[in-house]
Design a protein around this motif. Structure first.
Motif, PDB file in Angstrom:
ATOM      1  N   ARG A 279       0.927  -1.488   0.048  1.00 40.67           N
ATOM      2  CA  ARG A 279       0.138  -0.028   0.381  1.00 40.67           C
ATOM      3  C   ARG A 279       0.377   1.510   0.487  1.00 40.67           C
ATOM      4  N   GLU A 303      -1.297  -1.110  -4.232  1.00 36.45           N
ATOM      5  CA  GLU A 303      -2.995   0.075  -3.693  1.00 36.45           C
ATOM      6  C   GLU A 303      -2.722   1.244  -3.603  1.00 36.45           C
TER       7      GLU A 303
ATOM      8  N   LEU B  39     -13.769   2.836  -2.380  1.00 38.20           N
ATOM      9  CA  LEU B  39     -12.944   1.868  -0.840  1.00 38.20           C
ATOM     10  C   LEU B  39     -12.933   3.022  -0.299  1.00 38.20           C
ATOM     11  N   GLU B  63     -10.059  -4.996 -10.706  1.00 39.79           N
ATOM     12  CA  GLU B  63      -9.217  -5.184  -9.346  1.00 39.79           C
ATOM     13  C   GLU B  63      -9.560  -4.286  -7.984  1.00 39.79           C
ATOM     14  N   SER B  67     -10.048  -5.693  -4.645  1.00 40.69           N
ATOM     15  CA  SER B  67      -9.622  -4.990  -3.054  1.00 40.69           C
ATOM     16  C   SER B  67     -11.326  -4.846  -2.051  1.00 40.69           C
ATOM     17  N   LYS B  70     -12.351  -8.326  -0.827  1.00 44.42           N
ATOM     18  CA  LYS B  70     -10.715  -8.221   0.560  1.00 44.42           C
ATOM     19  C   LYS B  70     -11.214  -7.867   1.917  1.00 44.42           C
TER      20      LYS B  70
END
Lengths: 397, 122
Positions: A279, A303, B39, B63, B67, B70
Protein backbone atom coordinates in the motif's frame (compact mmCIF):
# COMPACT_ATOMS: atom_id res chain seq x y z
CA UNK A 1 -16.06 -20.59 -22.07
CA UNK A 2 -12.43 -20.20 -22.87
CA UNK A 3 -10.29 -23.15 -23.82
CA UNK A 4 -7.74 -24.17 -21.21
CA UNK A 5 -5.03 -23.21 -23.64
CA UNK A 6 -6.53 -19.89 -24.59
CA UNK A 7 -4.20 -17.14 -23.63
CA UNK A 8 -2.91 -13.87 -24.87
CA UNK A 9 -0.87 -14.41 -27.99
CA UNK A 10 1.99 -12.20 -28.92
CA UNK A 11 1.03 -10.39 -32.10
CA UNK A 12 2.95 -11.69 -35.12
CA UNK A 13 2.95 -9.36 -38.09
CA UNK A 14 3.24 -11.02 -41.50
CA UNK A 15 6.69 -11.20 -43.11
CA UNK A 16 5.14 -10.34 -46.47
CA UNK A 17 5.83 -6.59 -46.76
CA UNK A 18 2.45 -5.68 -48.26
CA UNK A 19 0.45 -7.69 -45.75
CA UNK A 20 2.63 -6.39 -42.95
CA UNK A 21 2.12 -2.76 -43.96
CA UNK A 22 -1.60 -3.40 -44.34
CA UNK A 23 -1.98 -5.04 -40.93
CA UNK A 24 0.02 -2.33 -39.18
CA UNK A 25 -2.03 0.39 -40.85
CA UNK A 26 -5.28 -1.39 -39.97
CA UNK A 27 -4.19 -1.81 -36.38
CA UNK A 28 -3.63 1.94 -36.05
CA UNK A 29 -6.92 2.82 -37.73
CA UNK A 30 -8.81 0.33 -35.59
CA UNK A 31 -7.25 1.69 -32.42
CA UNK A 32 -8.45 5.22 -33.22
CA UNK A 33 -11.90 4.16 -34.41
CA UNK A 34 -12.28 1.74 -31.49
CA UNK A 35 -11.53 4.46 -28.97
CA UNK A 36 -14.04 6.80 -30.59
CA UNK A 37 -16.67 4.06 -30.76
CA UNK A 38 -16.16 3.21 -27.13
CA UNK A 39 -16.37 6.83 -25.97
CA UNK A 40 -19.45 7.57 -28.03
CA UNK A 41 -21.11 4.42 -26.79
CA UNK A 42 -20.56 5.61 -23.25
CA UNK A 43 -22.19 8.92 -24.13
CA UNK A 44 -25.29 7.08 -25.32
CA UNK A 45 -25.78 5.39 -21.96
CA UNK A 46 -27.04 8.44 -20.05
CA UNK A 47 -29.07 9.61 -23.07
CA UNK A 48 -30.92 6.29 -23.28
CA UNK A 49 -31.21 6.09 -19.51
CA UNK A 50 -32.82 9.50 -19.17
CA UNK A 51 -35.18 8.63 -22.02
CA UNK A 52 -36.43 5.77 -19.85
CA UNK A 53 -37.02 8.19 -16.99
CA UNK A 54 -38.85 10.67 -19.24
CA UNK A 55 -41.06 7.87 -20.59
CA UNK A 56 -42.08 7.01 -17.02
CA UNK A 57 -42.90 10.63 -16.20
CA UNK A 58 -45.01 11.83 -19.13
CA UNK A 59 -48.49 10.63 -20.21
CA UNK A 60 -48.03 8.01 -22.96
CA UNK A 61 -50.28 9.82 -25.45
CA UNK A 62 -48.67 13.23 -25.00
CA UNK A 63 -46.53 14.88 -27.69
CA UNK A 64 -43.63 14.87 -25.20
CA UNK A 65 -43.84 11.07 -25.02
CA UNK A 66 -43.73 10.88 -28.81
CA UNK A 67 -40.71 13.19 -28.99
CA UNK A 68 -38.98 11.11 -26.35
CA UNK A 69 -39.78 7.91 -28.28
CA UNK A 70 -38.33 9.43 -31.47
CA UNK A 71 -35.18 10.46 -29.63
CA UNK A 72 -34.88 7.01 -28.09
CA UNK A 73 -35.23 5.39 -31.51
CA UNK A 74 -32.48 7.63 -32.88
CA UNK A 75 -30.23 6.78 -29.94
CA UNK A 76 -30.94 3.05 -30.38
CA UNK A 77 -30.02 3.33 -34.08
CA UNK A 78 -26.76 5.00 -33.00
CA UNK A 79 -26.19 2.22 -30.49
CA UNK A 80 -26.69 -0.45 -33.12
CA UNK A 81 -24.25 1.33 -35.44
CA UNK A 82 -21.68 1.54 -32.66
CA UNK A 83 -22.10 -2.18 -32.03
CA UNK A 84 -20.91 -2.78 -35.59
CA UNK A 85 -18.08 -0.31 -35.14
CA UNK A 86 -16.95 -2.03 -31.96
CA UNK A 87 -17.28 -5.48 -33.50
CA UNK A 88 -14.96 -4.28 -36.28
CA UNK A 89 -12.47 -2.53 -34.02
CA UNK A 90 -12.59 -4.43 -30.75
CA UNK A 91 -14.09 -7.88 -31.41
CA UNK A 92 -12.42 -9.28 -28.31
CA UNK A 93 -14.89 -7.36 -26.16
CA UNK A 94 -17.66 -9.80 -27.05
CA UNK A 95 -15.77 -12.99 -27.63
CA UNK A 96 -17.16 -16.39 -26.63
CA UNK A 97 -15.17 -19.10 -28.39
CA UNK A 98 -16.16 -22.74 -28.19
CA UNK A 99 -15.89 -25.85 -30.39
CA UNK A 100 -17.50 -24.86 -33.67
CA UNK A 101 -18.50 -26.82 -36.78
CA UNK A 102 -17.16 -24.23 -39.20
CA UNK A 103 -18.07 -26.28 -42.29
CA UNK A 104 -21.72 -26.48 -41.21
CA UNK A 105 -21.75 -22.76 -40.48
CA UNK A 106 -20.45 -21.95 -43.97
CA UNK A 107 -22.94 -24.32 -45.58
CA UNK A 108 -25.86 -22.82 -43.68
CA UNK A 109 -24.92 -19.27 -44.60
CA UNK A 110 -24.38 -20.26 -48.20
CA UNK A 111 -27.80 -21.93 -48.35
CA UNK A 112 -29.44 -18.82 -46.93
CA UNK A 113 -27.60 -16.67 -49.44
CA UNK A 114 -28.58 -18.92 -52.35
CA UNK A 115 -32.20 -19.00 -51.25
CA UNK A 116 -32.33 -15.23 -51.56
CA UNK A 117 -31.24 -15.32 -55.22
CA UNK A 118 -34.00 -14.78 -57.71
CA UNK A 119 -34.13 -17.27 -60.61
CA UNK A 120 -33.28 -14.42 -62.98
CA UNK A 121 -30.15 -13.39 -61.04
CA UNK A 122 -27.90 -15.36 -63.38
CA UNK A 123 -25.71 -16.50 -60.51
CA UNK A 124 -24.31 -20.02 -60.23
CA UNK A 125 -22.96 -21.38 -57.00
CA UNK A 126 -20.41 -24.15 -56.56
CA UNK A 127 -19.04 -25.34 -53.29
CA UNK A 128 -16.49 -27.80 -52.04
CA UNK A 129 -16.55 -27.88 -48.27
CA UNK A 130 -14.53 -30.36 -46.23
CA UNK A 131 -15.31 -31.15 -42.60
CA UNK A 132 -13.82 -28.45 -40.44
CA UNK A 133 -14.02 -28.03 -36.69
CA UNK A 134 -12.43 -24.99 -35.12
CA UNK A 135 -12.42 -23.26 -31.79
CA UNK A 136 -14.37 -20.12 -32.50
CA UNK A 137 -17.13 -17.67 -31.77
CA UNK A 138 -20.17 -18.73 -33.75
CA UNK A 139 -21.98 -15.39 -33.59
CA UNK A 140 -18.91 -13.56 -34.87
CA UNK A 141 -18.31 -15.99 -37.71
CA UNK A 142 -21.93 -15.82 -38.85
CA UNK A 143 -21.53 -12.06 -39.04
CA UNK A 144 -18.19 -12.24 -40.88
CA UNK A 145 -19.40 -14.77 -43.47
CA UNK A 146 -22.62 -12.83 -44.03
CA UNK A 147 -20.55 -9.72 -44.71
CA UNK A 148 -18.36 -11.52 -47.23
CA UNK A 149 -21.32 -13.12 -49.00
CA UNK A 150 -23.12 -9.80 -49.06
CA UNK A 151 -20.14 -8.21 -50.82
CA UNK A 152 -20.12 -11.08 -53.32
CA UNK A 153 -23.82 -10.57 -54.00
CA UNK A 154 -23.15 -6.93 -54.87
CA UNK A 155 -20.24 -7.86 -57.13
CA UNK A 156 -22.47 -10.41 -58.89
CA UNK A 157 -25.28 -7.93 -59.53
CA UNK A 158 -24.94 -8.61 -63.27
CA UNK A 159 -24.66 -12.37 -62.76
CA UNK A 160 -21.70 -14.70 -62.65
CA UNK A 161 -20.31 -17.47 -60.51
CA UNK A 162 -19.70 -17.84 -56.81
CA UNK A 163 -17.29 -20.51 -55.69
CA UNK A 164 -16.74 -21.43 -52.06
CA UNK A 165 -14.11 -23.91 -50.92
CA UNK A 166 -13.03 -24.95 -47.47
CA UNK A 167 -10.20 -27.43 -47.06
CA UNK A 168 -7.37 -28.36 -44.71
CA UNK A 169 -3.93 -27.21 -45.83
CA UNK A 170 -0.35 -27.56 -44.64
CA UNK A 171 1.57 -24.33 -45.02
CA UNK A 172 5.30 -24.28 -45.59
CA UNK A 173 7.62 -22.30 -43.34
CA UNK A 174 7.98 -19.29 -45.62
CA UNK A 175 4.28 -19.07 -46.40
CA UNK A 176 3.59 -19.32 -42.68
CA UNK A 177 5.87 -16.39 -41.96
CA UNK A 178 4.56 -14.38 -44.89
CA UNK A 179 1.05 -14.66 -43.49
CA UNK A 180 2.11 -14.14 -39.88
CA UNK A 181 0.56 -17.43 -38.74
CA UNK A 182 1.70 -19.73 -35.97
CA UNK A 183 0.17 -23.03 -37.01
CA UNK A 184 1.28 -24.95 -40.10
CA UNK A 185 -2.00 -26.84 -40.13
CA UNK A 186 -4.75 -24.55 -41.25
CA UNK A 187 -8.18 -24.59 -42.79
CA UNK A 188 -8.35 -22.45 -45.88
CA UNK A 189 -11.63 -20.83 -46.84
CA UNK A 190 -11.91 -19.23 -50.27
CA UNK A 191 -14.87 -17.21 -51.43
CA UNK A 192 -14.47 -16.26 -55.07
CA UNK A 193 -16.85 -14.31 -57.23
CA UNK A 194 -16.54 -13.61 -60.93
CA UNK A 195 -18.10 -10.19 -60.50
CA UNK A 196 -16.84 -6.81 -61.55
CA UNK A 197 -13.87 -6.79 -59.17
CA UNK A 198 -12.00 -3.75 -57.97
CA UNK A 199 -9.15 -1.64 -59.32
CA UNK A 200 -5.99 -1.89 -57.23
CA UNK A 201 -6.45 1.56 -55.67
CA UNK A 202 -9.74 0.34 -54.21
CA UNK A 203 -8.74 -3.21 -53.27
CA UNK A 204 -5.67 -1.91 -51.42
CA UNK A 205 -7.94 0.00 -49.10
CA UNK A 206 -10.89 -2.38 -49.02
CA UNK A 207 -10.21 -3.64 -45.48
CA UNK A 208 -9.91 -0.18 -43.98
CA UNK A 209 -12.61 0.82 -41.54
CA UNK A 210 -15.34 3.00 -43.08
CA UNK A 211 -13.89 2.66 -46.57
CA UNK A 212 -16.72 2.10 -49.01
CA UNK A 213 -17.53 2.73 -52.64
CA UNK A 214 -21.21 2.45 -51.81
CA UNK A 215 -21.70 5.48 -49.59
CA UNK A 216 -24.73 6.44 -51.71
CA UNK A 217 -26.61 3.42 -50.34
CA UNK A 218 -25.34 4.18 -46.84
CA UNK A 219 -22.99 1.22 -46.68
CA UNK A 220 -20.98 1.49 -43.47
CA UNK A 221 -17.66 0.31 -44.92
CA UNK A 222 -17.22 -2.04 -41.99
CA UNK A 223 -17.89 -5.45 -43.56
CA UNK A 224 -14.35 -6.37 -44.56
CA UNK A 225 -12.91 -4.76 -41.44
CA UNK A 226 -15.18 -6.98 -39.36
CA UNK A 227 -14.01 -10.06 -41.32
CA UNK A 228 -10.36 -9.02 -40.86
CA UNK A 229 -10.74 -8.42 -37.12
CA UNK A 230 -12.62 -11.64 -36.46
CA UNK A 231 -10.14 -13.68 -38.49
CA UNK A 232 -7.20 -12.21 -36.63
CA UNK A 233 -8.88 -12.62 -33.27
CA UNK A 234 -9.13 -16.34 -34.09
CA UNK A 235 -5.40 -16.50 -34.83
CA UNK A 236 -5.90 -16.46 -38.60
CA UNK A 237 -5.15 -14.29 -41.59
CA UNK A 238 -7.22 -12.88 -44.42
CA UNK A 239 -6.21 -11.75 -47.88
CA UNK A 240 -8.09 -10.21 -50.75
CA UNK A 241 -7.23 -10.51 -54.44
CA UNK A 242 -9.23 -8.61 -56.94
CA UNK A 243 -9.03 -7.85 -60.61
CA UNK A 244 -11.31 -5.45 -62.40
CA UNK A 245 -13.92 -7.26 -64.52
CA UNK A 246 -12.53 -10.64 -63.41
CA UNK A 247 -13.71 -10.89 -59.83
CA UNK A 248 -12.59 -11.03 -56.24
CA UNK A 249 -11.27 -13.82 -54.03
CA UNK A 250 -11.22 -13.61 -50.28
CA UNK A 251 -8.99 -16.17 -48.60
CA UNK A 252 -9.10 -16.90 -44.91
CA UNK A 253 -6.57 -19.14 -43.19
CA UNK A 254 -7.58 -20.40 -39.77
CA UNK A 255 -5.42 -22.51 -37.48
CA UNK A 256 -6.81 -26.02 -37.16
CA UNK A 257 -5.41 -26.27 -33.65
CA UNK A 258 -6.67 -24.11 -30.83
CA UNK A 259 -4.95 -20.78 -31.28
CA UNK A 260 -3.50 -18.60 -28.60
CA UNK A 261 -6.21 -15.98 -28.91
CA UNK A 262 -5.10 -12.43 -29.40
CA UNK A 263 -7.24 -10.70 -26.86
CA UNK A 264 -5.72 -7.40 -25.90
CA UNK A 265 -8.14 -6.90 -23.01
CA UNK A 266 -8.76 -3.78 -21.01
CA UNK A 267 -6.48 -1.39 -19.23
CA UNK A 268 -3.48 -3.63 -19.56
CA UNK A 269 -5.44 -6.39 -17.86
CA UNK A 270 -3.22 -8.93 -19.59
CA UNK A 271 -0.02 -7.02 -19.36
CA UNK A 272 1.21 -9.04 -16.38
CA UNK A 273 1.97 -6.22 -13.98
CA UNK A 274 4.76 -6.90 -11.57
CA UNK A 275 3.13 -8.46 -8.56
CA UNK A 276 4.34 -6.01 -6.00
CA UNK A 277 1.80 -6.14 -3.24
CA UNK A 278 1.52 -3.36 -0.72
CA UNK A 279 0.00 0.00 0.00
CA UNK A 280 1.39 3.35 -1.02
CA UNK A 281 0.28 6.82 0.08
CA UNK A 282 0.75 9.92 -2.05
CA UNK A 283 0.44 13.25 -0.27
CA UNK A 284 0.48 15.74 -3.07
CA UNK A 285 -1.74 18.79 -3.55
CA UNK A 286 -1.06 19.11 -7.27
CA UNK A 287 -3.59 16.93 -9.17
CA UNK A 288 -1.36 16.81 -12.26
CA UNK A 289 1.61 15.41 -10.35
CA UNK A 290 -0.70 12.94 -8.58
CA UNK A 291 -2.09 11.75 -11.89
CA UNK A 292 1.31 11.32 -13.54
CA UNK A 293 2.93 9.54 -10.62
CA UNK A 294 -0.04 7.29 -10.06
CA UNK A 295 -0.33 6.25 -13.68
CA UNK A 296 3.42 5.70 -13.80
CA UNK A 297 2.98 3.03 -11.12
CA UNK A 298 0.48 1.04 -13.18
CA UNK A 299 3.19 -1.61 -13.62
CA UNK A 300 2.82 -2.57 -9.99
CA UNK A 301 -0.10 -4.20 -8.24
CA UNK A 302 0.25 -1.63 -5.46
CA UNK A 303 -2.82 -0.24 -3.79
CA UNK A 304 -2.48 3.52 -4.17
CA UNK A 305 -4.08 6.05 -1.81
CA UNK A 306 -4.07 9.79 -2.34
CA UNK A 307 -4.30 12.75 0.00
CA UNK A 308 -4.21 16.47 -0.74
CA UNK A 309 -2.74 17.64 2.58
CA UNK A 310 -0.63 16.31 5.41
CA UNK A 311 -3.65 16.32 7.72
CA UNK A 312 -5.72 14.32 5.24
CA UNK A 313 -2.79 11.98 4.62
CA UNK A 314 -2.36 11.33 8.32
CA UNK A 315 -6.04 10.58 8.78
CA UNK A 316 -5.89 8.10 5.91
CA UNK A 317 -2.61 6.65 7.16
CA UNK A 318 -4.06 5.92 10.59
CA UNK A 319 -7.26 4.40 9.18
CA UNK A 320 -5.35 1.36 7.99
CA UNK A 321 -3.17 -1.15 9.83
CA UNK A 322 0.39 0.08 10.25
CA UNK A 323 1.84 -1.86 7.34
CA UNK A 324 2.18 0.82 4.67
CA UNK A 325 4.86 0.02 2.13
CA UNK A 326 5.74 3.56 1.13
CA UNK A 327 4.84 7.23 1.52
CA UNK A 328 5.50 9.71 -1.26
CA UNK A 329 4.97 13.25 -0.01
CA UNK A 330 5.48 16.74 -1.27
CA UNK A 331 7.87 18.73 0.94
CA UNK A 332 5.84 21.90 0.87
CA UNK A 333 2.23 21.21 1.77
CA UNK A 334 -0.52 23.60 2.73
CA UNK A 335 -0.96 23.43 6.54
CA UNK A 336 1.16 20.67 8.05
CA UNK A 337 4.47 20.49 6.16
CA UNK A 338 5.80 17.38 4.47
CA UNK A 339 8.44 16.66 7.15
CA UNK A 340 5.90 17.26 9.93
CA UNK A 341 3.52 14.83 8.30
CA UNK A 342 6.30 12.25 7.93
CA UNK A 343 7.23 12.57 11.60
CA UNK A 344 3.63 11.90 12.65
CA UNK A 345 3.44 8.99 10.26
CA UNK A 346 6.70 7.59 11.62
CA UNK A 347 5.22 7.73 15.11
CA UNK A 348 2.30 5.61 13.89
CA UNK A 349 4.44 3.18 11.87
CA UNK A 350 8.11 3.30 12.93
CA UNK A 351 10.53 2.79 10.05
CA UNK A 352 8.00 3.48 7.31
CA UNK A 353 9.73 4.15 3.96
CA UNK A 354 9.37 7.69 2.62
CA UNK A 355 10.14 9.69 -0.48
CA UNK A 356 9.96 13.48 -0.34
CA UNK A 357 9.37 15.44 -3.52
CA UNK A 358 11.03 18.78 -3.27
CA UNK A 359 11.30 21.90 -5.35
CA UNK A 360 13.46 23.47 -2.64
CA UNK A 361 17.21 23.00 -2.54
CA UNK A 362 17.61 21.32 0.84
CA UNK A 363 15.76 19.31 3.42
CA UNK A 364 15.20 20.58 6.97
CA UNK A 365 17.88 19.03 9.23
CA UNK A 366 15.60 17.42 11.81
CA UNK A 367 13.59 15.33 9.36
CA UNK A 368 16.74 14.17 7.59
CA UNK A 369 18.07 12.81 10.89
CA UNK A 370 14.85 11.25 12.01
CA UNK A 371 13.53 9.58 8.88
CA UNK A 372 16.25 9.64 6.27
CA UNK A 373 13.74 9.95 3.47
CA UNK A 374 15.02 9.99 -0.06
CA UNK A 375 14.54 13.45 -1.50
CA UNK A 376 13.67 13.73 -5.16
CA UNK A 377 14.34 17.21 -6.40
CA UNK A 378 12.17 18.61 -9.16
CA UNK A 379 12.51 18.38 -12.02
CA UNK A 380 12.97 14.60 -11.97
CA UNK A 381 12.31 11.92 -14.58
CA UNK A 382 9.80 9.14 -14.13
CA UNK A 383 12.70 6.72 -14.52
CA UNK A 384 14.37 8.33 -11.51
CA UNK A 385 11.09 8.14 -9.60
CA UNK A 386 10.74 4.42 -10.39
CA UNK A 387 14.33 3.78 -9.31
CA UNK A 388 13.70 5.43 -5.97
CA UNK A 389 10.45 3.51 -5.52
CA UNK A 390 12.28 0.28 -6.27
CA UNK A 391 15.06 1.14 -3.83
CA UNK A 392 12.52 1.82 -1.12
CA UNK A 393 10.69 -1.40 -1.82
CA UNK A 394 13.99 -3.30 -1.93
CA UNK A 395 13.51 -4.31 -5.55
CA UNK A 396 16.28 -4.61 -8.13
CA UNK A 397 16.64 -1.24 -9.87
CA UNK B 1 -35.32 0.93 5.98
CA UNK B 2 -34.11 1.68 2.47
CA UNK B 3 -31.41 -0.50 1.01
CA UNK B 4 -28.24 1.41 0.32
CA UNK B 5 -26.50 1.23 -3.08
CA UNK B 6 -23.05 2.56 -3.87
CA UNK B 7 -22.71 3.45 -7.57
CA UNK B 8 -19.11 3.68 -8.79
CA UNK B 9 -18.59 5.22 -12.22
CA UNK B 10 -16.14 7.81 -13.49
CA UNK B 11 -18.69 9.36 -15.89
CA UNK B 12 -20.63 12.02 -14.02
CA UNK B 13 -23.64 11.75 -16.36
CA UNK B 14 -23.92 8.03 -15.63
CA UNK B 15 -23.48 8.56 -11.89
CA UNK B 16 -26.28 11.09 -11.76
CA UNK B 17 -28.52 8.96 -13.99
CA UNK B 18 -28.13 5.91 -11.79
CA UNK B 19 -28.47 7.97 -8.64
CA UNK B 20 -31.77 9.41 -9.91
CA UNK B 21 -33.02 6.07 -11.16
CA UNK B 22 -32.24 4.01 -8.07
CA UNK B 23 -33.53 6.76 -5.75
CA UNK B 24 -36.76 6.86 -7.77
CA UNK B 25 -37.05 3.12 -7.23
CA UNK B 26 -36.77 3.37 -3.47
CA UNK B 27 -33.08 2.99 -2.75
CA UNK B 28 -30.70 5.14 -0.80
CA UNK B 29 -27.88 5.95 -3.21
CA UNK B 30 -24.32 7.10 -2.71
CA UNK B 31 -22.01 7.69 -5.66
CA UNK B 32 -18.26 7.49 -6.10
CA UNK B 33 -16.21 8.67 -9.07
CA UNK B 34 -12.96 6.87 -8.33
CA UNK B 35 -11.74 3.56 -6.99
CA UNK B 36 -10.16 5.35 -4.09
CA UNK B 37 -13.41 7.07 -3.15
CA UNK B 38 -15.31 3.79 -3.47
CA UNK B 39 -12.94 1.96 -1.15
CA UNK B 40 -13.10 4.78 1.36
CA UNK B 41 -16.92 4.91 1.29
CA UNK B 42 -17.31 1.17 1.79
CA UNK B 43 -15.28 1.55 4.97
CA UNK B 44 -17.25 4.54 6.17
CA UNK B 45 -20.89 3.60 5.70
CA UNK B 46 -23.16 0.56 5.82
CA UNK B 47 -23.98 -0.55 2.28
CA UNK B 48 -26.16 -3.32 0.89
CA UNK B 49 -24.73 -3.49 -2.63
CA UNK B 50 -22.17 -1.90 -4.95
CA UNK B 51 -22.69 -1.27 -8.67
CA UNK B 52 -19.21 -0.89 -10.11
CA UNK B 53 -18.05 0.26 -13.53
CA UNK B 54 -15.42 -2.09 -14.92
CA UNK B 55 -13.43 0.71 -16.53
CA UNK B 56 -12.61 3.41 -14.04
CA UNK B 57 -10.29 6.27 -14.80
CA UNK B 58 -7.93 5.60 -11.94
CA UNK B 59 -7.97 1.82 -11.78
CA UNK B 60 -9.16 -1.35 -13.49
CA UNK B 61 -12.60 -2.03 -11.99
CA UNK B 62 -11.73 -5.71 -11.58
CA UNK B 63 -8.87 -4.77 -9.28
CA UNK B 64 -11.25 -2.58 -7.31
CA UNK B 65 -13.66 -5.51 -7.15
CA UNK B 66 -10.93 -7.69 -5.65
CA UNK B 67 -10.06 -5.02 -3.07
CA UNK B 68 -13.72 -4.52 -2.16
CA UNK B 69 -14.33 -8.22 -1.74
CA UNK B 70 -11.20 -8.60 0.33
CA UNK B 71 -12.25 -5.83 2.70
CA UNK B 72 -15.99 -6.70 2.68
CA UNK B 73 -16.47 -10.34 1.63
CA UNK B 74 -20.25 -10.26 2.19
CA UNK B 75 -20.94 -7.04 0.29
CA UNK B 76 -22.38 -7.98 -3.14
CA UNK B 77 -20.84 -6.19 -6.10
CA UNK B 78 -22.44 -5.99 -9.55
CA UNK B 79 -20.04 -5.23 -12.37
CA UNK B 80 -21.12 -2.83 -15.12
CA UNK B 81 -19.54 -2.45 -18.50
CA UNK B 82 -20.17 -0.04 -21.34
CA UNK B 83 -19.64 -2.33 -24.28
CA UNK B 84 -20.76 -5.85 -23.69
CA UNK B 85 -19.08 -8.55 -21.73
CA UNK B 86 -16.61 -11.05 -23.05
CA UNK B 87 -16.39 -14.47 -21.48
CA UNK B 88 -12.91 -13.91 -20.20
CA UNK B 89 -13.88 -10.73 -18.42
CA UNK B 90 -16.96 -12.41 -16.99
CA UNK B 91 -14.94 -15.33 -15.66
CA UNK B 92 -12.41 -12.98 -14.17
CA UNK B 93 -15.17 -10.93 -12.54
CA UNK B 94 -16.78 -14.04 -11.08
CA UNK B 95 -13.42 -15.35 -9.89
CA UNK B 96 -12.90 -12.07 -8.08
CA UNK B 97 -16.26 -12.34 -6.37
CA UNK B 98 -18.74 -10.41 -8.56
CA UNK B 99 -22.35 -11.20 -7.66
CA UNK B 100 -23.58 -10.27 -11.13
CA UNK B 101 -22.88 -8.25 -14.21
CA UNK B 102 -24.77 -5.97 -16.57
CA UNK B 103 -24.02 -3.98 -19.66
CA UNK B 104 -24.66 -0.27 -19.24
CA UNK B 105 -26.30 -0.23 -22.64
CA UNK B 106 -29.09 -2.52 -21.44
CA UNK B 107 -32.38 -0.86 -20.47
CA UNK B 108 -32.27 0.49 -16.92
CA UNK B 109 -34.97 -1.85 -15.68
CA UNK B 110 -32.65 -4.80 -16.38
CA UNK B 111 -30.03 -3.26 -14.13
CA UNK B 112 -32.70 -2.78 -11.49
CA UNK B 113 -33.75 -6.43 -11.86
CA UNK B 114 -30.14 -7.52 -11.42
CA UNK B 115 -29.91 -5.47 -8.23
CA UNK B 116 -33.19 -6.99 -6.95
CA UNK B 117 -32.00 -10.48 -7.84
CA UNK B 118 -28.68 -10.01 -6.10
CA UNK B 119 -30.19 -8.52 -2.96
CA UNK B 120 -32.81 -11.27 -2.76
CA UNK B 121 -30.23 -14.06 -3.04
CA UNK B 122 -27.82 -12.74 -0.41
Amino acid sequence: MLSPSAQTGQRIFPADPQLRERDQRLESLKAVAGKMGHDFNNLLVPILGYMTLIRDEVPPESPAAQYAAAMENAARTGESYLESVLLAMRPHRLFSPKPLDFAALIQTQLELWTRELSPSAGVTVTQQISPCAIWGDERQWVRAIQQLLSNARYALAMGGALQVTLAPENLTGQKLQDLGLRSEKVFTLRISDSGFGMPKAISDRALEPFFTTRAHVRASGLGLTIAHSITQLHGGQIDLESCEDAGTTITIWLPSEQPAFRTPGISGRHSSPEKIAGRILFVEPDPLIREVLRSSLQWTAMEIHIANTGEEGLKLFKQWPANWSLIVSELQLPGMSGPEFLREAEAHQPGVKCILLSAASAMPEQSREKLSPIVLKKPFTLRAFHQVVRQNLSLPT
Amino acid sequence: MKEHILVVDDESAIRSLLQTYFAKNGYEVTVAATAEEALRLTNEMPLNIVVLDVLLGDKDGLEVLASLKKAHPKLPVIIMTGIGFDEELLQEAIARGAAGYVSKTLPLDQLLMEVHRTLNYR
